[in-house]
Design an enzyme around this catalytic site. Structure first.
Site, short mmCIF file in Angstrom:
data_model
loop_
_atom_site.label_atom_id
_atom_site.label_comp_id
_atom_site.label_asym_id
_atom_site.label_seq_id
_atom_site.Cartn_x
_atom_site.Cartn_y
_atom_site.Cartn_z
N ASN A 48 14.10 0.29 7.29
CA ASN A 48 13.39 0.13 6.26
C ASN A 48 13.05 1.25 5.47
O ASN A 48 12.17 1.34 4.53
CB ASN A 48 11.80 -0.20 7.29
CG ASN A 48 11.44 1.04 7.76
OD1 ASN A 48 12.27 2.04 8.24
ND2 ASN A 48 10.02 0.92 8.16
N LEU A 63 0.65 -1.23 0.09
CA LEU A 63 -0.06 0.05 -0.04
C LEU A 63 0.88 1.31 -0.17
O LEU A 63 0.49 2.36 -0.08
CB LEU A 63 -0.94 -0.07 1.31
CG LEU A 63 -1.97 -1.00 1.30
CD1 LEU A 63 -2.71 -0.91 2.64
CD2 LEU A 63 -2.85 -0.88 0.23
N ASN A 92 8.64 -16.40 22.60
CA ASN A 92 8.81 -17.10 21.22
C ASN A 92 8.86 -18.56 21.31
O ASN A 92 9.11 -19.14 22.36
CB ASN A 92 10.37 -16.42 20.74
CG ASN A 92 10.47 -16.66 19.20
OD1 ASN A 92 9.68 -16.24 18.34
ND2 ASN A 92 11.63 -17.58 18.73
N LYS A 151 15.38 -5.82 4.97
CA LYS A 151 15.50 -4.93 5.93
C LYS A 151 17.06 -5.14 6.31
O LYS A 151 17.87 -4.14 6.65
CB LYS A 151 14.67 -5.00 6.94
CG LYS A 151 13.17 -4.61 6.48
CD LYS A 151 12.36 -4.31 7.71
CE LYS A 151 10.60 -3.98 7.25
NZ LYS A 151 9.96 -4.04 8.26
#
Length: 267
Positions: free
Chosen positions: A86, A15, A150, A65
């Site tokens: 980024n 987008l 995690n 990145k």
């Protein structure tokens, strides 16, 4: 005219051109903003070709990145601590790397949603690049504690240790979180992208603010949060818009109105 782009693989879904063109229209800047599919194994050649065409800057999304972090010859503090980039700005021979993800998240939470992070207990699901990109800005808000959870516990341990100098951090494996309740849960895993729900206790969502970094649809995490009585639920579209605004200001010096753009995208 300013020349910008976003690099990723895949990239069709992005987008970013829509958002950045809305910012340009608001602020009176003439820009071009392209979506560029870079080869997974040759990011550098793609961005170098773009720079050679007179680029002023570009955004970077998955999976580049870390490549962008290595490519930049100058880094902001946010980028250095995040270990990823980024957004890149070109100034003569300078290739300046920035990471706007974490600041974008904070702005969405605090300005758009109205959530303060100070003195809160925050659970972050995932210990990959997305988490690393948002941790420093979160800890700058002085939460009471940030819990990193995690599936591979060793990654969470390492990340919590690396960021402990910036605030109170701890870690657990996903299925062994020893908290009955938290104030905010941030899903930074790829589980929503894969259609999965993180393997955590249902009760922990009760009365919490649940935020998914993914956007564009009702994610499995958001459905899980609703089923388990979360106080507030949000996807990451606001973060996307806010981090894009920070990138636009980084490039042009102009600060766009994010609320109008976010409202347009929510229609």
């Amino acid at each position: 005219m300013y020349k910008f782009a976003v690099f990723g693989n895949p990239i069709n879904h992005s987008l970013s051109p829509n958002i950045q063109n809305q910012f340009a229209k608001q602020t009176g800047f003439e820009i071009s903003y392209d979506k560029i599919l870079a080869p997974v194994d040759d990011f550098v050649s793609s961005v170098q070709a773009f720079i050679n065409q007179g680029a002023n800057g570009f955004n970077i999304t998955v999976p580049f990145k870390l490549d962008a972090f290595k490519f930049a010859n100058e880094l902001t503090l946010n980028a250095k601590i995040a270990g990823s980039v980024n957004t890149i700005k070109i100034e003569a021979d300078k290739i300046i790397g920035e990471n706007t993800d974490g600041i974008g998240l904070i702005k969405d939470l605090t300005h758009n949603i109205g959530i303060k992070l100070k003195n809160k207990v925050i659970l972050i699901l995932g210990a990959g690049g997305a988490t690393q990109g948002i941790l420093f800005p979160i800890l700058k808000q002085k939460p009471n504690q940030v819990i990193i959870s995690n599936r591979t516990h060793s990654k969470a341990i390492r990340l919590a240790k690396n960021f402990s100098k910036f605030g109170n951090t701890c870690s657990f494996s996903l299925n062994k979180i020893k908290y009955k309740s938290v104030d905010i849960i941030i899903n930074a895993t790829s589980a929503s992208f894969d259609g999965r729900i993180p393997n955590i206790a249902f009760s922990i969502a009760n009365n919490a603010v649940c935020y998914d970094l993914m956007y564009g649809y009702q994610t499995p995490f958001m459905s899980w949060a609703k089923t388990n009585h979360a106080k507030m639920i949000s996807d990451g579209l606001g973060m996307l818009v806010e981090q894009a605004a920070i990138a636009f200001e980084f490039w042009t010096g102009a600060k766009p109105d994010t609320k109008k753009v976010l409202s347009n995208l929510r229609r």
